[in-house]
Write an enzyme that holds these catalytic residues in place. Structure first.
Site, PDB file in Angstrom:
ATOM      1  CG  ASP A   1       3.817   1.519   9.664  1.00  0.00           C
ATOM      2  OD1 ASP A   1       2.862   2.414   9.689  1.00  0.00           O
ATOM      3  OD2 ASP A   1       4.946   1.796   9.435  1.00  0.00           O
TER       4      ASP A   1
ATOM      5  CG  ASP B   1       6.619  20.820   9.948  1.00  0.00           C
ATOM      6  OD1 ASP B   1       6.385  19.599   9.851  1.00  0.00           O
ATOM      7  OD2 ASP B   1       7.357  21.093  10.934  1.00  0.00           O
TER       8      ASP B   1
ATOM      9  NE  ARG C   1      -7.068   4.772   5.905  1.00  0.00           N
ATOM     10  CZ  ARG C   1      -6.698   5.893   6.186  1.00  0.00           C
ATOM     11  NH1 ARG C   1      -7.271   6.384   7.164  1.00  0.00           N
ATOM     12  NH2 ARG C   1      -5.904   6.671   5.253  1.00  0.00           N
TER      13      ARG C   1
ATOM     14  CB  CYS D   1      -4.017   6.265  10.568  1.00  0.00           C
ATOM     15  SG  CYS D   1      -4.596   4.796   9.957  1.00  0.00           S
TER      16      CYS D   1
ATOM     17  CE  LYS E   1      -1.525   1.493   4.055  1.00  0.00           C
ATOM     18  NZ  LYS E   1      -1.354   3.068   4.676  1.00  0.00           N
ATOM     19  CG  ASN E   2       2.486   2.738   3.330  1.00  0.00           C
ATOM     20  OD1 ASN E   2       1.385   3.032   3.390  1.00  0.00           O
ATOM     21  ND2 ASN E   2       2.821   2.538   4.840  1.00  0.00           N
TER      22      ASN E   2
ATOM     23  NE  ARG F   1       0.165  10.501  10.067  1.00  0.00           N
ATOM     24  CZ  ARG F   1      -0.347   9.608   9.092  1.00  0.00           C
ATOM     25  NH1 ARG F   1      -1.517   9.236   9.261  1.00  0.00           N
ATOM     26  NH2 ARG F   1       0.489   9.022   8.362  1.00  0.00           N
TER      27      ARG F   1
HETATM   28  C1  EPZ Z   1       4.455   6.827   6.434  1.00  0.00           C
HETATM   29  O1  EPZ Z   1       3.775   8.104   6.858  1.00  0.00           O
HETATM   30  C2  EPZ Z   1       3.439   5.787   6.218  1.00  0.00           C
HETATM   31  N1  EPZ Z   1       2.452   6.179   5.570  1.00  0.00           N
HETATM   32  C3  EPZ Z   1       3.066   5.242   7.713  1.00  0.00           C
HETATM   33  O2  EPZ Z   1       2.132   4.250   7.731  1.00  0.00           O
HETATM   34  C4  EPZ Z   1       4.176   5.148   8.530  1.00  0.00           C
HETATM   35  O3  EPZ Z   1       3.915   4.889   9.872  1.00  0.00           O
HETATM   36  C5  EPZ Z   1       5.314   6.220   8.532  1.00  0.00           C
HETATM   37  O4  EPZ Z   1       5.626   6.783   7.097  1.00  0.00           O
HETATM   38  C6  EPZ Z   1       6.280   6.096   9.313  1.00  0.00           C
HETATM   39  O5  EPZ Z   1       7.232   4.875   8.713  1.00  0.00           O
HETATM   40  C7  EPZ Z   1       2.391   6.203   3.996  1.00  0.00           C
HETATM   41  O6  EPZ Z   1       3.456   5.800   3.421  1.00  0.00           O
HETATM   42  C8  EPZ Z   1       1.214   6.596   3.498  1.00  0.00           C
HETATM   43  P1  EPZ Z   1       6.723  10.401   8.032  1.00  0.00           P
HETATM   44  P2  EPZ Z   1       4.239   9.468   6.786  1.00  0.00           P
HETATM   45  O7  EPZ Z   1       6.553  11.742   7.433  1.00  0.00           O
HETATM   46  O8  EPZ Z   1       4.781   9.738   5.371  1.00  0.00           O
HETATM   47  C9  EPZ Z   1       6.726  13.890  11.402  1.00  0.00           C
HETATM   48  C10 EPZ Z   1       0.277   2.798   7.633  1.00  0.00           C
HETATM   49  O9  EPZ Z   1      -0.215   2.439   8.862  1.00  0.00           O
HETATM   50  N2  EPZ Z   1       6.374  14.941  10.434  1.00  0.00           N
HETATM   51  O10 EPZ Z   1       7.781   9.519   7.820  1.00  0.00           O
HETATM   52  O11 EPZ Z   1       3.076  10.476   7.180  1.00  0.00           O
HETATM   53  C11 EPZ Z   1       5.316  13.060  11.659  1.00  0.00           C
HETATM   54  O12 EPZ Z   1       4.346  13.833  12.477  1.00  0.00           O
HETATM   55  C12 EPZ Z   1       0.765   4.236   7.851  1.00  0.00           C
HETATM   56  O13 EPZ Z   1       0.710   2.277   6.696  1.00  0.00           O
HETATM   57  C13 EPZ Z   1       6.698  16.095  10.937  1.00  0.00           C
HETATM   58  O14 EPZ Z   1       6.957  16.591  12.048  1.00  0.00           O
HETATM   59  O15 EPZ Z   1       5.180   9.256   8.000  1.00  0.00           O
HETATM   60  C14 EPZ Z   1       5.793  11.764  12.455  1.00  0.00           C
HETATM   61  O16 EPZ Z   1       5.927  12.042  13.771  1.00  0.00           O
HETATM   62  C15 EPZ Z   1       0.324   4.993   9.034  1.00  0.00           C
HETATM   63  N3  EPZ Z   1       6.357  17.263   9.824  1.00  0.00           N
HETATM   64  C16 EPZ Z   1       7.280  11.719  11.730  1.00  0.00           C
HETATM   65  O17 EPZ Z   1       7.566  12.959  11.328  1.00  0.00           O
HETATM   66  C17 EPZ Z   1       6.230  16.753   8.423  1.00  0.00           C
HETATM   67  O18 EPZ Z   1       6.103  17.580   7.488  1.00  0.00           O
HETATM   68  C18 EPZ Z   1       7.376  10.442  10.513  1.00  0.00           C
HETATM   69  O19 EPZ Z   1       6.339  10.960   9.617  1.00  0.00           O
HETATM   70  C19 EPZ Z   1       5.928  15.378   8.179  1.00  0.00           C
HETATM   71  C20 EPZ Z   1       6.312  14.456   9.235  1.00  0.00           C
END
Ligand code: EPZ
Length: 430
Positions: free
Chosen positions: A310, A130, A402, A122, A28-29, A127
């Site tokens: 995850d 920035d 999902r 989710c 999916k991702n 999330r």
């Molecule tokens: C991806 O989410 C995955 N989603 C998530 O899987 C997964 O948990 C996550 O990566 C971590 O591996 C998809 O690929 C669709 P991040 P993403 O940007 O891209 C913070 C599932 O269950 N952050 O690496 O949203 C954020 O809040 C899903 O399949 C900022 O602060 O994850 C988090 O604490 C859920 N500012 C951390 O970074 C930003 O601009 C990691 O988020 C972006 C992120």
């Protein structure tokens, strides 16, 4: 690609041992990342192995609103983004998935401007976006948020140096899918090294991009004027694979997951081994055989290649019956512990302090009526239902749908006893 919009519950008869083999479906991702990249392509793309899960159906629906022509075939999905347009995307639809927002950059790179509503996904933390905005701005875009809609505009995107404050998977993918169409050289530092980032780079390169270093913390991108089309296979889902491995251990069973690279499963596999399971592996398969009893352990989530956030919730379900006291610490998301009160309903003993859970193993969980709080939390509750005495009802199955294609069918093929029932029917009977 069809899916039911009807709300359902899963009725699980616990205590069945999982045995057999499962071929893991497309990731999916990785698919969601590649679909953002498809928007950067001026010619039709053919994707094989796109999973039929609701997140993918929603993203394809949003792409159609943006002008993409999508056709489904037995072997895959054809997506033609040769003519894109800005559209007033329904905020409620965009809010259903986080990666709706990851289309902003490539759309702007193609059209000069783009607008998309604030994303959702989710409910596992705040999330923010920035890092994404910082990256697009560094490339020369002007990004404003007006009444819940992000507007991005750039007369010209110019390659630059971008340092991410945290190795965000999404920001890395979004910036890559945008910078491939910028003029000149972009260097992205402290990039995420997740396998899905490598998949996106492979996809973009196959379509004519020049991306190097994906899978390391520094990615360099030489912009090209346009991307062409072509075919691309989506790799198997490492998170589904991890879920089935944990489910096998949780039921005292023996399951072989096929089509996955064992190196992507190292964090989960090493924890299962610590707990007493034995694991065999080959080039593209892993088999877990549960031990006689499973020992308690510690789990701390980290960016890849650390223990994946995850898999934290499914692992917590497994640890509820481990021998001793386990500690599970979530460091990525503020709110990825909403499965905890549901596991407690089933008899789990969990002391929670912020993002840390101390789990004292019990002999057996008891079936109960529980509600999936999010995607992986839902998978965790299904695993708990498989482990529990008697019957468990998992509500909120739309979260599970999902990201897991044919979840209960796959588990049933391994010996589970899970029935999907329309929520209304179950409520009327209960
Ligand atoms: C991806 O989410 C995955 N989603 C998530 O899987 C997964 O948990 C996550 O990566 C971590 O591996 C998809 O690929 C669709 P991040 P993403 O940007 O891209 C913070 C599932 O269950 N952050 O690496 O949203 C954020 O809040 C899903 O399949 C900022 O602060 O994850 C988090 O604490 C859920 N500012 C951390 O970074 C930003 O601009 C990691 O988020 C972006 C992120």
């Amino acid at each position: 690609m069809e899916g039911s919009s009807q709300k359902s519950v899963l009725r699980i008869q616990g205590g069945r041992r999982l045995e057999g083999a499962v071929a893991v479906k497309g990731s999916k991702n990785a698919s969601l990342a590649v679909l953002s990249g498809v928007l950067a392509c001026s010619e039709p793309v053919f994707l094989r192995g796109l999973p039929n899960v609701s997140d993918i159906r929603i993203k394809l629906g949003l792409m159609v609103q943006l002008g993409a022509k999508v056709e489904f075939f037995d072997e895959g999905v054809s997506i033609d983004c040769s003519e894109l347009r800005n559209a007033d995307i329904e905020p409620d639809l965009a809010r259903k998935i986080r990666t709706s927002f990851y289309m902003l950059g490539p759309l702007m790179a193609r059209l000069g401007n783009a607008k998309l509503p604030q994303p959702g996904g989710c409910p596992i933390g705040t999330r923010p976006v920035d890092f994404h905005i910082k990256g697009l701005t560094a490339l020369g875009a002007k990004v404003d948020l007006r009444h819940g809609i992000y507007h991005a505009k750039a007369d010209k995107l110019q390659g630059c140096e971008i340092y991410l404050d945290f190795p965000s998977a999404g920001a890395t993918q979004h910036i890559m899918a945008t910078a491939v169409l910028a003029e000149g050289h972009t260097v992205l530092q402290n990039a995420a090294i997740e396998p899905e980032v490598i998949t996106l780079a492979n996809f973009l390169n196959r379509m004519g991009a020049k991306v190097e270093g994906a899978g390391s913390t520094t990615i360099t991108i030489e912009g090209v004027p346009r991307l062409k089309g072509g075919e691309f296979p989506i790799p198997a889902d490492r998170l589904q694979a991890g879920t089935y491995l944990i489910a096998a251990a949780a039921t005292g069973g023996s399951v072989r997951v096929e089509g996955v690279l064992p190196e992507f499963q190292s964090p989960v596999v090493s924890k299962l081994k610590e707990m007493g399971a034995s694991v065999d592996q080959g080039g593209d398969w892993i088999q877990v055989h549960a031990g006689e009893y499973h020992a308690a352990t510690t789990v701390k989530t980290m960016p890849y290649p650390g223990f994946p956030t995850d898999m934290q919730q499914p692992m917590a379900a497994l640890l509820t019956t481990a021998n001793g006291v386990s500690i599970v610490e979530e460091t990525i998301y503020e709110n990825r512990t909403q499965h905890v009160p549901e596991l407690r309903r089933m008899g789990a003993i969990i002391h929670q302090d912020g993002r840390t859970c101390v789990i004292t193993g019990v002999a057996r969980l008891d079936g109960a009526v529980v509600t999936a709080p999010d995607l992986r939390g839902g998978a965790a509750l299904v695993i708990a239902g498989l482990m529990a005495r008697k019957e468990t009802i998992v509500k909120g199955v739309e979260w599970i749908d999902r990201g897991y294609e044919d979840f209960e069918t796959t588990l049933n093929s391994l010996g589970a006893e899970i029935e999907r029932i329309p929520a209304e029917e179950w409520e009327a009977a209960s």
